[in-house]
Design a protein around this motif. Sequence first.
Motif, short mmCIF file in Angstrom:
data_model
loop_
_atom_site.label_atom_id
_atom_site.label_comp_id
_atom_site.label_asym_id
_atom_site.label_seq_id
_atom_site.Cartn_x
_atom_site.Cartn_y
_atom_site.Cartn_z
N ILE A 138 0.85 -1.20 0.00
CA ILE A 138 0.00 0.00 0.00
C ILE A 138 0.88 1.25 0.00
N ILE A 139 1.89 1.26 0.86
CA ILE A 139 2.79 2.43 0.96
C ILE A 139 3.40 2.74 -0.40
N ILE A 140 3.90 1.69 -1.05
CA ILE A 140 4.63 1.85 -2.30
C ILE A 140 3.75 2.33 -3.46
N ARG A 141 2.48 1.95 -3.40
CA ARG A 141 1.60 2.24 -4.56
C ARG A 141 0.83 3.54 -4.48
N GLN A 142 0.90 4.25 -3.34
CA GLN A 142 0.00 5.38 -3.18
C GLN A 142 0.45 6.69 -3.80
N MET A 143 1.75 6.92 -3.81
CA MET A 143 2.21 8.28 -4.15
C MET A 143 2.83 8.39 -5.54
N LEU A 144 2.84 9.61 -6.06
CA LEU A 144 3.44 9.89 -7.36
C LEU A 144 4.56 10.92 -7.22
N PHE A 145 5.59 10.77 -8.04
CA PHE A 145 6.65 11.77 -8.14
C PHE A 145 6.08 13.06 -8.73
N SER A 146 6.87 14.11 -8.71
CA SER A 146 6.43 15.37 -9.33
C SER A 146 6.22 15.19 -10.83
N THR A 147 6.84 14.15 -11.41
CA THR A 147 6.68 13.88 -12.85
C THR A 147 5.38 13.14 -13.15
N GLY A 148 4.66 12.71 -12.10
CA GLY A 148 3.42 11.97 -12.30
C GLY A 148 3.62 10.46 -12.35
N LYS A 149 4.87 10.00 -12.33
CA LYS A 149 5.16 8.55 -12.33
C LYS A 149 5.07 8.03 -10.89
N PRO A 150 4.81 6.70 -10.74
CA PRO A 150 4.72 6.13 -9.38
C PRO A 150 5.99 6.39 -8.57
N MET A 151 5.80 6.81 -7.34
CA MET A 151 6.96 7.09 -6.49
C MET A 151 7.50 5.79 -5.91
N ILE A 152 8.42 5.16 -6.66
CA ILE A 152 9.03 3.90 -6.21
C ILE A 152 10.55 4.02 -6.25
N ASP A 153 11.20 3.09 -5.53
CA ASP A 153 12.68 3.04 -5.50
C ASP A 153 13.27 4.39 -5.11
N ILE A 154 12.78 4.95 -4.00
CA ILE A 154 13.29 6.25 -3.57
C ILE A 154 14.42 6.05 -2.55
N PHE A 155 15.53 5.55 -3.08
CA PHE A 155 16.72 5.41 -2.25
C PHE A 155 17.95 5.70 -3.10
N ARG A 156 19.00 6.21 -2.43
CA ARG A 156 20.27 6.44 -3.11
C ARG A 156 21.11 5.18 -2.92
N PRO A 157 21.78 4.68 -3.96
CA PRO A 157 22.64 3.51 -3.78
C PRO A 157 23.78 3.81 -2.81
N VAL A 158 24.34 2.76 -2.19
CA VAL A 158 25.40 2.96 -1.17
C VAL A 158 26.67 3.52 -1.81
N LEU A 159 27.42 4.25 -0.97
CA LEU A 159 28.68 4.87 -1.41
C LEU A 159 29.85 4.30 -0.61
N ASN A 160 31.07 4.61 -1.08
CA ASN A 160 32.26 4.09 -0.42
C ASN A 160 32.45 4.69 0.98
N LEU A 161 33.02 3.86 1.85
CA LEU A 161 33.35 4.34 3.20
C LEU A 161 34.51 5.33 3.15
N ASN A 162 35.43 5.14 2.23
CA ASN A 162 36.61 6.01 2.11
C ASN A 162 37.36 6.14 3.43
N GLY A 163 37.62 5.01 4.06
CA GLY A 163 38.43 5.01 5.28
C GLY A 163 37.70 5.37 6.55
N ARG A 164 36.40 5.65 6.47
CA ARG A 164 35.66 5.96 7.69
C ARG A 164 35.48 4.70 8.54
N THR A 165 35.33 4.90 9.84
CA THR A 165 35.04 3.78 10.73
C THR A 165 33.58 3.84 11.12
N VAL A 166 32.93 2.68 11.12
CA VAL A 166 31.57 2.59 11.65
C VAL A 166 31.70 2.04 13.06
N TYR A 167 31.10 2.74 14.01
CA TYR A 167 31.17 2.32 15.40
C TYR A 167 29.88 1.61 15.81
#
Length: 304
Positions: free
Chosen positions: A249-278
């Motif tokens: 239901i969540i995925i099917r309800q909304m539309l982007f500003s372009t009028g297309k279904p608002m799906i896959d709204i995530f940015r792909p992961v990026l490099n850590l570049n030496g950062r530490t995750v605690y």
Amino acid sequence: MSSTLLISCLLLAPYLCSGQWCYESQNTCDDKCKGPRQWVSDFPACGGQRQSPINIITRKVQYDPSLTPIMFEGYTEVMNITVTNVGYAAAFSLPRSVRISGGGLPGKYKALQFHLHWGSDCGPGSEHTVDGEQYPMEVHIVHIKEEYSTLKEAMNDSVGVAALGFFFEVSPRENKQLNKIIDALGRVRYNGNSTDIRGFQLGDLLISLENFSGYYRYAGSLTTPSCDEAIIWTLFKQPIPVSQDQLNIIIRQMLFSTGKPMIDIFRPVLNLNGRTVYTSHACPCVLLSLITLLLCLIFVFELI
Ligand SMILES: *[C@@H]1O[C@H](CO)[C@@H](O)[C@H](O)[C@H]1NC(C)=O
Ligand SMILES: *[C@@H]1O[C@H](CO)[C@@H](O)[C@H](O)[C@H]1NC(C)=O
Ligand SMILES: *[C@@H]1O[C@H](CO)[C@@H](O)[C@H](O)[C@H]1NC(C)=O
Ligand SMILES: *[C@@H]1O[C@H](CO)[C@@H](O)[C@H](O)[C@H]1NC(C)=O
Ligand SMILES: [Zn+2]
């Protein structure tokens, strides 16, 4: 209405309204918008060294004893909030009386808004991943340091923003606490639509979590343009349950500003570049000692 939209744009991404960026899913033959890989051409910070989201490799995280449980203020307060379709997400405004502190954060932070990242039918949708696993959905609660009054001001400080991230996990049972949010998303189908949720408690969203003490911490950025590197990320290990029907239901309800279904709204992961995750927990010590105990017992019994 337009002022609400403008404010939401300012909250979510200060320069959004001037740039034509989009998610990967929107980049089709008939719409040559700028997907995540091209964000950097209009927003230089998107090409930086401490970008978000990232993949968390659990065997490489480092225990930090200063990561005590986060103190939540106002999370059980009953409030009226506004949800707005900002064209690429739904932004839920929060009153400044919602605050967090502790958990190794350098001070108190007040809430601005929260929003969700999701995928498409039965597909993954979280931004952060854990050992390569992408969850179906992720919620981000965005806070700024108490001394600032706008996100823009907070972005000027490398620890100006504290974002809390919670993953969702498909559960066989419906999570009734989410229904107020899900219903509201149905009322903001089009770009610029907004609606109120009366009698909302932020705790509703998180009530199904028993234990907030386990989390990851790293230094990152906004995950939408302008990608400012000003965010202290806190990602909770325990996911929030949601049923597959609710997700659909969540995925099917909304539309982007372009009028297309608002799906896959995530940015792909990026490099850590030496950062530490605690991490706030040393290791799955309880589990390890149980296994050790079990092995010892087996050993002993085999000797007898
Ligand atoms: C929420 O809105 C209702 C109806 O407009 C109002 O009666 C109530 O006082 C509001 N609650 C808060 C906490 O502002
Ligand atoms: C950003 O920080 C610089 C240096 O600390 C300061 O001069 C400037 O006014 C700040 N900008 C904003 C928008 O707060
Ligand atoms: C939602 O936005 C659409 C398109 O701009 C508009 O026609 C409609 O009236 C809006 N609905 C509400 C409830 O604001
Ligand atoms: C929370 O979970 C962690 C393991 O993830 C455990 O060590 C801790 O004792 C739990 N705390 C509570 C209050 O249940
Ligand atoms: Zn987000």
